[in-house]
Design a protein around this motif. Structure first.
Motif, PDB file in Angstrom:
ATOM      1  N   TYR A   5      20.941 -31.934  -6.237  1.00 23.75           N
ATOM      2  CA  TYR A   5      20.795 -30.480  -6.367  1.00 23.75           C
ATOM      3  C   TYR A   5      21.952 -29.809  -7.275  1.00 23.75           C
ATOM      4  O   TYR A   5      21.819 -28.831  -7.859  1.00 23.75           O
ATOM      5  CB  TYR A   5      20.853 -30.064  -4.801  1.00 23.75           C
ATOM      6  CG  TYR A   5      19.584 -30.272  -4.104  1.00 23.75           C
ATOM      7  CD1 TYR A   5      18.477 -29.502  -4.180  1.00 23.75           C
ATOM      8  CD2 TYR A   5      19.338 -31.483  -3.370  1.00 23.75           C
ATOM      9  CE1 TYR A   5      17.242 -29.851  -3.913  1.00 23.75           C
ATOM     10  CE2 TYR A   5      18.158 -31.746  -2.702  1.00 23.75           C
ATOM     11  CZ  TYR A   5      17.241 -30.837  -2.828  1.00 23.75           C
ATOM     12  OH  TYR A   5      15.890 -31.125  -2.167  1.00 23.75           O
ATOM     13  N   GLU A  25      15.617 -12.622  -6.098  1.00 20.78           N
ATOM     14  CA  GLU A  25      16.717 -13.616  -5.666  1.00 20.78           C
ATOM     15  C   GLU A  25      18.187 -12.899  -6.748  1.00 20.78           C
ATOM     16  O   GLU A  25      17.949 -12.881  -7.830  1.00 20.78           O
ATOM     17  CB  GLU A  25      16.901 -14.883  -5.764  1.00 20.78           C
ATOM     18  CG  GLU A  25      15.547 -15.352  -4.834  1.00 20.78           C
ATOM     19  CD  GLU A  25      16.184 -15.413  -3.462  1.00 20.78           C
ATOM     20  OE1 GLU A  25      17.345 -15.675  -3.165  1.00 20.78           O
ATOM     21  OE2 GLU A  25      15.431 -15.169  -2.443  1.00 20.78           O
ATOM     22  N   ARG A  43      13.824 -24.016  -2.676  1.00 25.00           N
ATOM     23  CA  ARG A  43      13.030 -24.327  -1.501  1.00 25.00           C
ATOM     24  C   ARG A  43      12.721 -25.870  -1.235  1.00 25.00           C
ATOM     25  O   ARG A  43      12.291 -26.560  -2.219  1.00 25.00           O
ATOM     26  CB  ARG A  43      11.720 -23.594  -1.577  1.00 25.00           C
ATOM     27  CG  ARG A  43      11.829 -22.106  -1.672  1.00 25.00           C
ATOM     28  CD  ARG A  43      11.709 -21.661  -0.327  1.00 25.00           C
ATOM     29  NE  ARG A  43      11.774 -20.176  -0.163  1.00 25.00           N
ATOM     30  CZ  ARG A  43      12.948 -19.469  -0.263  1.00 25.00           C
ATOM     31  NH1 ARG A  43      14.062 -20.073  -0.122  1.00 25.00           N
ATOM     32  NH2 ARG A  43      12.936 -18.420   0.053  1.00 25.00           N
ATOM     33  N   GLU A  68       9.898 -26.078   3.599  1.00 25.34           N
ATOM     34  CA  GLU A  68       9.998 -24.454   3.250  1.00 25.34           C
ATOM     35  C   GLU A  68       9.125 -23.857   2.299  1.00 25.34           C
ATOM     36  O   GLU A  68       8.995 -22.681   2.256  1.00 25.34           O
ATOM     37  CB  GLU A  68      11.589 -24.309   2.626  1.00 25.34           C
ATOM     38  CG  GLU A  68      12.563 -25.170   3.772  1.00 25.34           C
ATOM     39  CD  GLU A  68      13.964 -24.883   3.302  1.00 25.34           C
ATOM     40  OE1 GLU A  68      14.947 -24.974   3.926  1.00 25.34           O
ATOM     41  OE2 GLU A  68      14.129 -24.654   1.911  1.00 25.34           O
ATOM     42  N   ARG A 111      18.628 -28.967   3.343  1.00 26.60           N
ATOM     43  CA  ARG A 111      18.866 -27.295   3.247  1.00 26.60           C
ATOM     44  C   ARG A 111      20.624 -27.271   3.529  1.00 26.60           C
ATOM     45  O   ARG A 111      21.207 -26.394   2.929  1.00 26.60           O
ATOM     46  CB  ARG A 111      18.031 -26.726   4.100  1.00 26.60           C
ATOM     47  CG  ARG A 111      18.195 -25.455   4.427  1.00 26.60           C
ATOM     48  CD  ARG A 111      18.445 -24.644   3.243  1.00 26.60           C
ATOM     49  NE  ARG A 111      17.295 -24.349   2.507  1.00 26.60           N
ATOM     50  CZ  ARG A 111      17.307 -23.935   1.178  1.00 26.60           C
ATOM     51  NH1 ARG A 111      18.576 -23.366   0.992  1.00 26.60           N
ATOM     52  NH2 ARG A 111      16.220 -23.799   0.537  1.00 26.60           N
ATOM     53  N   TYR A 112      20.798 -27.924   4.459  1.00 24.87           N
ATOM     54  CA  TYR A 112      22.065 -27.683   5.027  1.00 24.87           C
ATOM     55  C   TYR A 112      23.127 -28.206   4.037  1.00 24.87           C
ATOM     56  O   TYR A 112      24.104 -27.257   3.485  1.00 24.87           O
ATOM     57  CB  TYR A 112      22.687 -28.571   6.177  1.00 24.87           C
ATOM     58  CG  TYR A 112      23.984 -28.408   6.927  1.00 24.87           C
ATOM     59  CD1 TYR A 112      23.970 -27.494   8.073  1.00 24.87           C
ATOM     60  CD2 TYR A 112      25.095 -28.628   6.430  1.00 24.87           C
ATOM     61  CE1 TYR A 112      25.130 -27.017   8.817  1.00 24.87           C
ATOM     62  CE2 TYR A 112      26.144 -28.579   7.114  1.00 24.87           C
ATOM     63  CZ  TYR A 112      26.269 -27.705   8.042  1.00 24.87           C
ATOM     64  OH  TYR A 112      27.722 -27.520   8.627  1.00 24.87           O
ATOM     65  N   TYR A 113      22.790 -29.241   3.172  1.00 20.57           N
ATOM     66  CA  TYR A 113      23.562 -29.620   2.028  1.00 20.57           C
ATOM     67  C   TYR A 113      23.731 -28.652   0.928  1.00 20.57           C
ATOM     68  O   TYR A 113      24.858 -28.139   0.428  1.00 20.57           O
ATOM     69  CB  TYR A 113      22.915 -30.887   1.587  1.00 20.57           C
ATOM     70  CG  TYR A 113      23.625 -31.480   0.256  1.00 20.57           C
ATOM     71  CD1 TYR A 113      24.719 -32.408   0.259  1.00 20.57           C
ATOM     72  CD2 TYR A 113      23.266 -31.193  -0.775  1.00 20.57           C
ATOM     73  CE1 TYR A 113      25.241 -32.995  -0.842  1.00 20.57           C
ATOM     74  CE2 TYR A 113      23.667 -31.682  -2.267  1.00 20.57           C
ATOM     75  CZ  TYR A 113      24.812 -32.692  -2.226  1.00 20.57           C
ATOM     76  OH  TYR A 113      25.296 -33.099  -3.168  1.00 20.57           O
ATOM     77  N   VAL A 114      22.661 -27.967   0.493  1.00 18.78           N
ATOM     78  CA  VAL A 114      22.424 -27.154  -0.481  1.00 18.78           C
ATOM     79  C   VAL A 114      23.354 -25.789   0.086  1.00 18.78           C
ATOM     80  O   VAL A 114      23.980 -25.223  -0.828  1.00 18.78           O
ATOM     81  CB  VAL A 114      21.046 -26.571  -0.623  1.00 18.78           C
ATOM     82  CG1 VAL A 114      20.755 -25.347  -1.602  1.00 18.78           C
ATOM     83  CG2 VAL A 114      20.581 -27.893  -1.683  1.00 18.78           C
ATOM     84  N   ASP A 115      22.800 -25.459   1.331  1.00 15.15           N
ATOM     85  CA  ASP A 115      23.760 -23.928   1.622  1.00 15.15           C
ATOM     86  C   ASP A 115      25.274 -24.265   1.935  1.00 15.15           C
ATOM     87  O   ASP A 115      25.693 -23.048   1.656  1.00 15.15           O
ATOM     88  CB  ASP A 115      22.779 -23.478   2.936  1.00 15.15           C
ATOM     89  CG  ASP A 115      21.649 -23.102   2.666  1.00 15.15           C
ATOM     90  OD1 ASP A 115      21.114 -22.847   1.444  1.00 15.15           O
ATOM     91  OD2 ASP A 115      20.716 -22.878   3.453  1.00 15.15           O
ATOM     92  N   ARG A 116      25.707 -25.265   2.365  1.00 11.92           N
ATOM     93  CA  ARG A 116      27.079 -25.273   2.894  1.00 11.92           C
ATOM     94  C   ARG A 116      27.879 -26.320   2.322  1.00 11.92           C
ATOM     95  O   ARG A 116      29.242 -26.197   2.384  1.00 11.92           O
ATOM     96  CB  ARG A 116      26.916 -25.628   4.576  1.00 11.92           C
ATOM     97  CG  ARG A 116      26.081 -24.629   5.476  1.00 11.92           C
ATOM     98  CD  ARG A 116      26.301 -24.552   6.688  1.00 11.92           C
ATOM     99  NE  ARG A 116      25.523 -23.630   7.542  1.00 11.92           N
ATOM    100  CZ  ARG A 116      25.784 -23.224   8.448  1.00 11.92           C
ATOM    101  NH1 ARG A 116      26.742 -23.604   9.374  1.00 11.92           N
ATOM    102  NH2 ARG A 116      24.670 -22.265   9.393  1.00 11.92           N
TER     103      ARG A 116
END
Length: 339
Positions: free
Chosen positions: A315, A269, A275, A279, A72-77
């Motif tokens: 991703y 969205e 997800r 999640e 999740r951190y990878y995808v978001d940031r």
């Protein structure tokens, strides 16, 4: 918050794990010239990332693997800073095809390009309008109503009467129904009012009443269509180990209701929905990752394009591919609905 060096190490671990599926050790990372530090420094940074819950340390290996939070951190940031691999272009040959065929082509093409399970939901039936009506006399007492919608759908309804039907009445009904119903939405309230006209004679009014279910039942009896491509791709044990959960997902796809509810979230969205693992509210998806995007008209999204695969999917490429497919499908849908 983690330091820039820790972010770089996390990105390297995720990229390596995505490629190999194996835990990533400090010696492997120390050989990367972009990091510029030795194994002991990297081991310390890996331990910090593990404490942060971004990496896990399998007991059978000295290497680390990303957790759901790490993905999740990878995808978001980290995606914006990650080098962009060649994009998987989705070339959808959809020109002038019916919508249901377009959905099938999209799911199959998306699955082939990403090597993942692809799911596409079709626009709701009640967003279509009636384009043309045919009323045909099959036998003296049997009439068939053919309805063609703006999305290319064709439905047929056979109605049997107790007495022979006047061919002239059948011909009149065809012209009358086209005049009243063409351009009217299947889910529109005016559909019923267009069919109920007290100014008509009793014979004509009774005949239209008998034919009306051919139109009024279309939206009520329709189910949201789900198109699935590449289901067998999830059965590759090198990529997904939890076969019991894959079987559960296949069961959910057959039932459709729960998976449609998950995909509807993507309609709200602004961009691509991602997800990862836990999640996902649907139990059948909790060991997997979902990437989805809505498509449709400028003022309203009508359906979703999505892929499901292992949490260690690529991703950056998958997100761009899903976004690209949704954009192309939106262009096709705009042409169909405006035409």
């Amino acid at each position: 918050m983690i330091t820039p060096r820790q972010q770089l190490i996390l990105r390297k671990v995720v990229d390596a794990y995505t490629t190999t599926g194996q835990p990533v050790g400090s010696k492997t990372l120390a050989g990367d010239p972009e990091l510029g530090c030795g194994p002991s420094t990297i081991r310390n940074e890996l331990a910090i990332l593990e404490e942060q819950g971004l990496l896990a340390h399998p007991y059978t290996s000295a290497g680390r693997v990303p957790t759901d939070a790490g993905h999740r951190y990878y995808v978001d940031r980290l995606l914006p800073a990650a080098p962009s691999p060649p994009a998987h272009r989705v070339k959808l040959e959809l020109m002038r095809r019916e919508v249901d065929e377009a959905m099938r082509v999209t799911s199959e093409t998306l699955s082939q390009v990403t090597n993942l399970l692809a799911i596409v939901t079709a626009p709701p039936v009640d967003t279509a309008t009636i384009r043309h009506v045919e009323v045909l006399l099959l036998q003296p007492q049997v009439v068939m109503v053919v309805t063609i919608t703006s999305t290319g759908g064709v439905t047929k309804r056979v109605i049997t009467f107790n007495a022979p039907v006047d061919p002239g009445l059948v011909a009149w009904a065809g012209e009358e129904l086209n005049g009243r119903l063409v351009g009217v939405g299947l889910g529109a309230r005016m559909l019923h009012s267009r069919l109920a006209d007290p100014s008509l004679g009793p014979t004509e009014r009774a005949f239209l009443d008998a034919l009306s279910p051919a139109f009024t039942d279309l939206a009520d009896g329709a189910e949201d269509a789900l198109y699935v491509g590449g289901a067998a791709r999830l059965l590759d044990e090198d990529r997904v180990q939890d076969l019991a959960q894959i079987n559960q997902l296949m069961h959910e796809l057959e039932r459709r209701v729960a998976i449609l509810g998950v995909l509807r979230v993507a309609l709200g969205e602004r961009d691509v929905l991602v997800r990862i693992g836990a999640e996902n509210e649907l139990p059948a998806l909790r060991s997997l990752a979902l990437v989805a995007a809505g498509y449709g008209l400028p003022a309203r999204k009508l359906g979703t394009v999505s892929v499901v695969g292992p949490r260690r999917m690529a991703y950056p490429a998958v997100i761009r591919t899903v976004r690209d497919a949704a954009t192309q499908l939106s262009r096709f849908i705009e042409d169909v609905y405006e035409g």
